[in-house]
Scaffold this motif. Structure first.
Motif, PDB file in Angstrom:
ATOM      1  N   GLY A 177      -1.857  16.814  38.070  1.00 33.74           N
ATOM      2  CA  GLY A 177      -1.459  17.352  36.772  1.00 33.74           C
ATOM      3  C   GLY A 177      -1.694  16.323  35.685  1.00 33.74           C
ATOM      4  N   GLY A 178      -0.782  15.361  35.578  1.00 38.55           N
ATOM      5  CA  GLY A 178      -0.924  14.295  34.595  1.00 38.55           C
ATOM      6  C   GLY A 178      -0.653  12.952  35.233  1.00 38.55           C
TER       7      GLY A 178
ATOM      8  N   THR B 137     -12.462   9.688  41.838  1.00 39.84           N
ATOM      9  CA  THR B 137     -12.527  10.462  40.596  1.00 39.84           C
ATOM     10  C   THR B 137     -11.282  11.317  40.494  1.00 39.84           C
ATOM     11  OG1 THR B 137     -14.950  10.482  40.576  1.00 39.84           O
ATOM     12  CG2 THR B 137     -13.827  12.233  39.342  1.00 39.84           C
ATOM     13  N   VAL B 138     -10.525  11.126  39.424  1.00 40.52           N
ATOM     14  CA  VAL B 138      -9.253  11.816  39.242  1.00 40.52           C
ATOM     15  C   VAL B 138      -9.385  12.820  38.100  1.00 40.52           C
ATOM     16  CG1 VAL B 138      -6.786  11.569  38.814  1.00 40.52           C
ATOM     17  CG2 VAL B 138      -8.034   9.749  40.007  1.00 40.52           C
ATOM     18  N   VAL B 139      -9.201  14.088  38.425  1.00 35.05           N
ATOM     19  CA  VAL B 139      -9.204  15.131  37.404  1.00 35.05           C
ATOM     20  C   VAL B 139      -7.757  15.400  37.021  1.00 35.05           C
ATOM     21  CG1 VAL B 139      -9.923  17.473  36.805  1.00 35.05           C
ATOM     22  CG2 VAL B 139     -11.281  16.122  38.427  1.00 35.05           C
TER      23      VAL B 139
ATOM     24  N   ASN C 224       5.331  26.140  32.801  1.00 36.03           N
ATOM     25  CA  ASN C 224       4.179  27.048  32.823  1.00 36.03           C
ATOM     26  C   ASN C 224       2.919  26.335  32.342  1.00 36.03           C
ATOM     27  OD1 ASN C 224       5.745  29.175  33.768  1.00 36.03           O
ATOM     28  ND2 ASN C 224       6.207  29.930  31.719  1.00 36.03           N
ATOM     29  N   ALA C 225       3.052  25.521  31.294  1.00 36.38           N
ATOM     30  CA  ALA C 225       1.900  24.767  30.800  1.00 36.38           C
ATOM     31  C   ALA C 225       1.439  23.747  31.845  1.00 36.38           C
ATOM     32  CB  ALA C 225       2.265  24.060  29.498  1.00 36.38           C
ATOM     33  N   ASN C 226       2.399  23.113  32.517  1.00 35.36           N
ATOM     34  CA  ASN C 226       2.094  22.161  33.580  1.00 35.36           C
ATOM     35  C   ASN C 226       1.273  22.831  34.673  1.00 35.36           C
ATOM     36  OD1 ASN C 226       2.101  20.268  35.634  1.00 35.36           O
ATOM     37  ND2 ASN C 226       4.321  20.108  35.790  1.00 35.36           N
ATOM     38  N   LEU C 227       1.734  23.993  35.137  1.00 30.56           N
ATOM     39  CA  LEU C 227       1.039  24.687  36.222  1.00 30.56           C
ATOM     40  C   LEU C 227      -0.340  25.181  35.780  1.00 30.56           C
ATOM     41  CD1 LEU C 227       3.999  26.655  37.833  1.00 30.56           C
ATOM     42  CD2 LEU C 227       2.848  24.614  38.694  1.00 30.56           C
ATOM     43  N   ALA C 228      -0.450  25.605  34.527  1.00 31.14           N
ATOM     44  CA  ALA C 228      -1.756  26.021  34.018  1.00 31.14           C
ATOM     45  C   ALA C 228      -2.730  24.853  34.035  1.00 31.14           C
ATOM     46  CB  ALA C 228      -1.616  26.586  32.603  1.00 31.14           C
ATOM     47  N   ALA C 229      -2.235  23.683  33.647  1.00 33.40           N
ATOM     48  CA  ALA C 229      -3.082  22.489  33.665  1.00 33.40           C
ATOM     49  C   ALA C 229      -3.500  22.137  35.089  1.00 33.40           C
ATOM     50  CB  ALA C 229      -2.344  21.315  33.021  1.00 33.40           C
ATOM     51  N   VAL C 230      -2.553  22.177  36.024  1.00 35.44           N
ATOM     52  CA  VAL C 230      -2.858  21.823  37.411  1.00 35.44           C
ATOM     53  C   VAL C 230      -3.894  22.775  37.988  1.00 35.44           C
ATOM     54  CG1 VAL C 230      -1.932  21.640  39.739  1.00 35.44           C
ATOM     55  CG2 VAL C 230      -0.629  20.720  37.827  1.00 35.44           C
TER      56      VAL C 230
END
Length: 302
Positions: free
Chosen positions: A122-123, A150-152, A279-285
């Motif tokens: 995530g972050g 490589t970290v996305v 919800n924003a966290n999960l969308a990013a992940v």
């Protein structure tokens, strides 16, 4: 330390098929039950939909594992007493025979040992606010400075000192590139308010950078691909700023310091945004996992 790589992941590595490493802290400590297991299975499914093999990483009964089956995922999601392990904790966890979920630093280390080159999270952790007083900096940064992976990610958590973190990454020699953006994302937010020097436009371009790292025999440091959460799925920036300011005041009033700071702030945002930050966290992940699978596929096509 005996590293156990699942048969599926081992077969994919040996056949040069794409593999994506996934951390387990989000399963054990980041989400409530039973949603945590549902998300873990969903993220693995996203990897498979893109033609790659998921390698969720954890330590079970003192055994570091790269690639978990469903029963092992259920243990991480549902078992009480699952510890949170950074890379410094791995030898202790192995010797003590305990079970733990891996953070970014531990996941990156074990993935690299297994030969997995791409990792989605995530972050990232980073430099904490008021660093000049607390000297508080995530172990993620030092580990990524000496690990070829490589970290996305969706940038660093917005509760941190973002410009100081970017400066620290530069000092440590860790390459950072925005994915289809010249702005560094802020985890819940598409734009942290700070620029990046490099932009990559496709999984193939990311794979080219990875190959160049190897060809140039560059320092064994990570490549961070900063992939912003879509604007329509980000946390409202005004709400984010207001709640974070309140959270920082509450932090000071309650005298919370050290390792308790990050979980307090993240929990505060979830509760005071009615779950919108989660919800924003999960969308990013989800977006990071999908992109990581595509990068892993491009990386193996050489």
């Amino acid at each position: 330390m005996v590293l156990v790589i699942s048969e599926e992941v081992r077969a994919a590595i040996d056949a040069r098929r794409p593999v994506v490493a996934l951390e387990s802290t989000i399963i054990a400590h980041g989400l409530p039950r039973p949603r945590n297991l549902q998300v873990a299975l969903e993220l693995e499914d996203v990897v498979r939909q893109e033609g790659a093999v998921p390698a969720t990483i954890a330590v079970l009964d003192g055994c570091p594992r790269v690639g978990l089956d469903k029963e092992q995922l259920e243990r991480v999601a549902n078992e009480d007493g699952i510890r949170k392990l950074g890379h410094r904790d791995l030898p202790l966890a192995v010797a003590a025979g305990v079970s733990g979920a891996t953070t970014v630093s531990a996941t990156a280390q074990l993935a690299a040992l297994a030969g997995v080159r791409v990792f989605a999270t995530g972050g990232l952790g980073g430099v904490h606010r008021e660093w000049t007083v607390t000297q508080d900096e995530s172990a993620d940064l030092g580990l990524l400075a000496r690990t070829r992976i490589t970290v996305v990610c969706a940038g660093v958590k917005s509760i941190l000192d973002v410009p100081a973190t970017l400066q620290r990454l530069e000092t440590l020699g860790v390459a950072v590139a925005g994915y289809r953006t010249d702005r560094f994302p802020g985890f819940y937010l598409s734009d942290s308010g700070h620029p990046v020097d490099w932009t990559l436009q496709s999984p193939e371009q990311v794979a080219d950078v990875m190959r160049a790292q190897d060809t140039l025999d560059a320092a064994e440091s990570a490549l961070i691909v900063a992939n912003p959460v879509p604007q329509e799925q980000q946390l409202d920036p005004g709400l984010h700023a207001r709640v974070l300011a309140d959270a920082l005041r509450a932090l000071e009033e309650q005298g919370i310091t050290g390792q308790a700071v990050t979980p307090f702030l993240l929990d505060y945002l979830v509760r005071h945004t009615d779950g919108a930050s989660l919800n924003a966290n999960l969308a990013a992940v989800r977006g990071n996992v999908r992109l990581a699978a595509r990068i892993a596929a491009a990386w193996t096509r050489r």
